[in-house]
Design an enzyme around this catalytic site. Structure first.
Site, mmCIF file in Angstrom:
data_model
loop_
_atom_site.group_PDB
_atom_site.id
_atom_site.type_symbol
_atom_site.label_atom_id
_atom_site.label_comp_id
_atom_site.label_asym_id
_atom_site.label_seq_id
_atom_site.Cartn_x
_atom_site.Cartn_y
_atom_site.Cartn_z
ATOM 1 N N GLU A 1 0.848 -1.192 0.000
ATOM 2 C CA GLU A 1 0.000 0.000 0.000
ATOM 3 C C GLU A 1 0.891 1.252 0.000
ATOM 4 O OE1 GLU A 1 -4.039 0.817 2.434
ATOM 5 O OE2 GLU A 1 -2.273 0.505 3.634
ATOM 6 N N ARG B 1 -4.700 -4.005 -0.023
ATOM 7 C CA ARG B 1 -5.917 -3.225 -0.276
ATOM 8 C C ARG B 1 -6.079 -2.892 -1.760
ATOM 9 N NH1 ARG B 1 -8.639 -1.843 4.181
ATOM 10 N NH2 ARG B 1 -7.506 -1.200 6.041
HETATM 11 P P1 DGT Z 1 -1.952 -4.271 8.466
HETATM 12 O O1 DGT Z 1 -0.708 -4.764 7.808
HETATM 13 O O2 DGT Z 1 -3.137 -5.159 8.221
HETATM 14 O O3 DGT Z 1 -1.737 -3.935 9.906
HETATM 15 O O4 DGT Z 1 -2.357 -2.968 7.691
HETATM 16 P P2 DGT Z 1 -2.063 -1.468 8.011
HETATM 17 O O5 DGT Z 1 -2.872 -1.057 9.179
HETATM 18 O O6 DGT Z 1 -0.602 -1.178 8.029
HETATM 19 O O7 DGT Z 1 -2.626 -0.801 6.684
HETATM 20 P P3 DGT Z 1 -4.048 -0.189 6.419
HETATM 21 O O8 DGT Z 1 -4.329 -0.264 4.965
HETATM 22 O O9 DGT Z 1 -5.093 -0.843 7.242
HETATM 23 O O10 DGT Z 1 -3.915 1.311 6.788
HETATM 24 C C1 DGT Z 1 -2.786 2.097 6.958
HETATM 25 C C2 DGT Z 1 -3.278 3.412 7.538
HETATM 26 O O11 DGT Z 1 -3.910 4.168 6.521
HETATM 27 C C3 DGT Z 1 -4.324 3.235 8.629
HETATM 28 O O12 DGT Z 1 -4.152 4.248 9.585
HETATM 29 C C4 DGT Z 1 -5.635 3.403 7.913
HETATM 30 C C5 DGT Z 1 -5.282 4.356 6.832
HETATM 31 N N1 DGT Z 1 -6.006 4.157 5.584
HETATM 32 C C6 DGT Z 1 -5.721 3.290 4.596
HETATM 33 N N2 DGT Z 1 -6.505 3.489 3.541
HETATM 34 C C7 DGT Z 1 -7.323 4.507 3.878
HETATM 35 C C8 DGT Z 1 -8.366 5.202 3.211
HETATM 36 O O13 DGT Z 1 -8.719 4.973 2.056
HETATM 37 N N3 DGT Z 1 -8.954 6.182 3.946
HETATM 38 C C9 DGT Z 1 -8.634 6.465 5.235
HETATM 39 N N4 DGT Z 1 -9.324 7.411 5.865
HETATM 40 N N5 DGT Z 1 -7.640 5.864 5.868
HETATM 41 C C10 DGT Z 1 -7.006 4.913 5.188
#
Ligand code: DGT
Length: 234
Positions: free
Chosen positions: A54, A107
């Site tokens: 991502e 994602r």
């Molecule tokens: P993981 O490896 O499953 O722990 O995934 P994460 O938490 O590193 O990655 P992810 O995609 O859930 O999100 C990274 C950060 O970016 C998290 O604070 C949520 C935010 N985020 C990701 N995509 C979006 C989006 O489209 N909109 C908003 N508001 N936030 C997003």
């Protein structure tokens, strides 16, 4: 056997004409902290696989501006700006040239639209005109670009579990993220991928993985997905 099979498949793939070179594309979806990065890490050793992480770093530093931080600090002011950047950078990943027969994405533009934009709008943080602008871009992209996926791996978790994980990893921008926010994202994931209630959202087959258990213990589950993904190669 899997390895020999992938080598044959890869050789066949490299002789295909450019327009037929469409990798088998997998979206890895799930709540914040569900283990998407760990899941993708498991595939780093696999042959013939392109892993698209991502583009979070681009959201944290766009010409010196941390859009992720701005969005969490003041979502009604920066939500549209942030989602515009997310939509653009995710589109980049979807259309990126990929020379491998398998492409795994952390994602997708679909979760940005159906989870995060939807949540901002439902919570009345994003205004109707802002939502309409993002949606009309999403519609245009859907009609004019290839953002198709062949399989979704859904890392299903409970909000309480990911809340604890998120606190433990202590990503600076996420210190304001509440359990309530994760619960809302969870419901939206369930509606999208389990109950399939989003009108017009064409869904590929979905593999559901129980990602509540300790991520160190999930190798067998990851292996199951790996076998399934490789079995889809024709
Ligand atoms: P993981 O490896 O499953 O722990 O995934 P994460 O938490 O590193 O990655 P992810 O995609 O859930 O999100 C990274 C950060 O970016 C998290 O604070 C949520 C935010 N985020 C990701 N995509 C979006 C989006 O489209 N909109 C908003 N508001 N936030 C997003």
């Amino acid at each position: 056997n899997l390895c020999i099979y992938s080598c044959v498949r890869s050789a066949a793939y490299s002789t295909m004409s450019e327009d037929k070179r469409k990798p088998f594309t997998v979206f890895v979806e799930g709540n914040i902290g569900s283990g998407k990065t760990t899941f993708l890490k498991h595939f780093e050793q696999c042959p013939n696989t392109y892993i698209a992480a991502e583009p979070v770093e681009q959201w944290r530093d766009l010409k010196g501006h941390n859009l992720l931080e701005l969005m969490y600090k003041d979502p009604s002011r920066w939500g549209l700006t942030f989602q515009t950047m997310v939509q653009k950078t995710m589109l980049d990943v979807h259309v990126q040239k990929c020379d491998e027969p398998i492409k795994l994405m952390e994602r997708s533009i679909h979760s940005a639209r159906h989870i995060f934009v939807e949540n901002l709008f439902q919570q009345k943080i994003m205004s109707a005109p802002e939502y309409a602008v993002l949606d009309s871009w999403f519609e245009w992209i859907s009609s004019n670009c290839d953002i198709h996926g062949d399989l979704i791996v859904y890392l299903k978790t409970s909000p309480e579990v990911v809340y604890e994980r998120m606190k433990a990893r202590a990503r600076q921008e996420e210190h304001t993220v509440s359990l309530e926010y994760l619960e809302k994202l969870h419901v939206l994931h369930e509606n999208w991928l389990i109950h399939k209630t989003i009108p017009g959202a064409a869904l590929p087959p979905i593999v559901v993985v129980d990602a509540n258990q300790n991520l160190d213990l999930m190798a067998p589950e990851f292996k199951r997905c790996q076998n399934l993904i490789f079995s889809h190669l024709k």
